[in-house]
Scaffold this motif. Structure first.
Motif, PDB file in Angstrom:
ATOM      1  N   ALA A 187      -4.910   9.108   2.394  1.00 57.41           N
ATOM      2  CA  ALA A 187      -4.351   8.995   1.049  1.00 57.41           C
ATOM      3  C   ALA A 187      -4.299   7.545   0.572  1.00 57.41           C
ATOM      4  CB  ALA A 187      -2.957   9.603   1.000  1.00 57.41           C
ATOM      5  N   TYR A 188      -4.300   6.602   1.506  1.00 56.74           N
ATOM      6  CA  TYR A 188      -4.269   5.190   1.137  1.00 56.74           C
ATOM      7  C   TYR A 188      -5.564   4.743   0.467  1.00 56.74           C
ATOM      8  CZ  TYR A 188       0.034   4.328   3.749  1.00 56.74           C
ATOM      9  OH  TYR A 188       1.330   4.323   4.186  1.00 56.74           O
ATOM     10  N   SER A 189      -6.664   5.391   0.793  1.00 54.46           N
ATOM     11  CA  SER A 189      -7.955   4.898   0.316  1.00 54.46           C
ATOM     12  C   SER A 189      -8.561   5.707  -0.829  1.00 54.46           C
ATOM     13  CB  SER A 189      -8.947   4.857   1.480  1.00 54.46           C
ATOM     14  OG  SER A 189      -9.096   6.150   2.029  1.00 54.46           O
ATOM     15  N   VAL A 190      -7.914   6.779  -1.251  1.00 52.92           N
ATOM     16  CA  VAL A 190      -8.475   7.572  -2.343  1.00 52.92           C
ATOM     17  C   VAL A 190      -7.806   7.201  -3.661  1.00 52.92           C
ATOM     18  CG1 VAL A 190      -9.121   9.500  -0.879  1.00 52.92           C
ATOM     19  CG2 VAL A 190      -6.902   9.509  -1.981  1.00 52.92           C
ATOM     20  N   GLY A 191      -8.427   7.596  -4.740  1.00 55.11           N
ATOM     21  CA  GLY A 191      -7.929   7.263  -6.062  1.00 55.11           C
ATOM     22  C   GLY A 191      -6.869   8.229  -6.565  1.00 55.11           C
ATOM     23  N   PHE A 192      -6.280   7.846  -7.666  1.00 57.59           N
ATOM     24  CA  PHE A 192      -5.223   8.615  -8.309  1.00 57.59           C
ATOM     25  C   PHE A 192      -5.697  10.012  -8.680  1.00 57.59           C
ATOM     26  CE2 PHE A 192      -2.840   9.914 -12.075  1.00 57.59           C
ATOM     27  CZ  PHE A 192      -1.533   9.707 -11.669  1.00 57.59           C
ATOM     28  N   SER A 193      -6.894  10.113  -9.247  1.00 55.84           N
ATOM     29  CA  SER A 193      -7.383  11.407  -9.722  1.00 55.84           C
ATOM     30  C   SER A 193      -7.602  12.399  -8.578  1.00 55.84           C
ATOM     31  CB  SER A 193      -8.668  11.228 -10.525  1.00 55.84           C
ATOM     32  OG  SER A 193      -9.674  10.664  -9.708  1.00 55.84           O
ATOM     33  N   SER A 233       0.830  -1.213   0.000  1.00 59.56           N
ATOM     34  CA  SER A 233       0.000   0.000   0.000  1.00 59.56           C
ATOM     35  C   SER A 233       0.856   1.251   0.000  1.00 59.56           C
ATOM     36  CB  SER A 233      -0.914   0.018   1.216  1.00 59.56           C
ATOM     37  OG  SER A 233      -1.776  -1.079   1.206  1.00 59.56           O
ATOM     38  N   ARG A 234       1.896   1.262   0.823  1.00 55.21           N
ATOM     39  CA  ARG A 234       2.786   2.426   0.894  1.00 55.21           C
ATOM     40  C   ARG A 234       3.453   2.677  -0.449  1.00 55.21           C
ATOM     41  NH1 ARG A 234       7.086   1.389   4.487  1.00 55.21           N
ATOM     42  NH2 ARG A 234       7.668   3.552   4.212  1.00 55.21           N
TER      43      ARG A 234
END
Length: 103
Positions: free
Chosen positions: A83-89, A50-51
């Protein structure tokens, strides 16, 4: 890139702080004549996979859309637990918005 711990600490202590919902950005004038960017992605109880995913996403955002327009500054980007759970956009929009205020 900012890779040395001493350089990252200098920017983190002396730099101007800009916050978003998922990122904490510190900015300081660079002693070099080009922009440099460093990343801090704490564990927050997450796996290395994840990191690394978050680090790769942040690097790609900076490489493709931000690095060419940055003035000569040192930037340290620290990820928050969200930040781990949100998308790239979403990360890209937040980072572009906060770094667009630099002049």
């Amino acid at each position: 890139r900012l890779t040395k711990g001493s350089e990252i600490r200098r920017v983190a202590i002396q730099g101007k702080r800009l916050r978003t919902k998922h990122l904490d950005v510190r900015i300081l004038a660079s002693p070099q004549f080009h922009p440099r960017v460093g990343f801090v992605v704490p564990k927050y109880g997450r796996s290395a996979v994840s990191r690394n995913r978050v680090k790769r996403q942040l690097r790609e955002i900076v490489r493709t859309s931000i690095l060419a327009v940055l003035p000569p500054v040192d930037v340290v980007i620290k990820a928050h637990p969200g930040a781990y759970s949100v998308g790239f956009s979403i990360l890209a929009d937040e980072l572009r918005h906060v770094l667009s205020r630099i002049e």
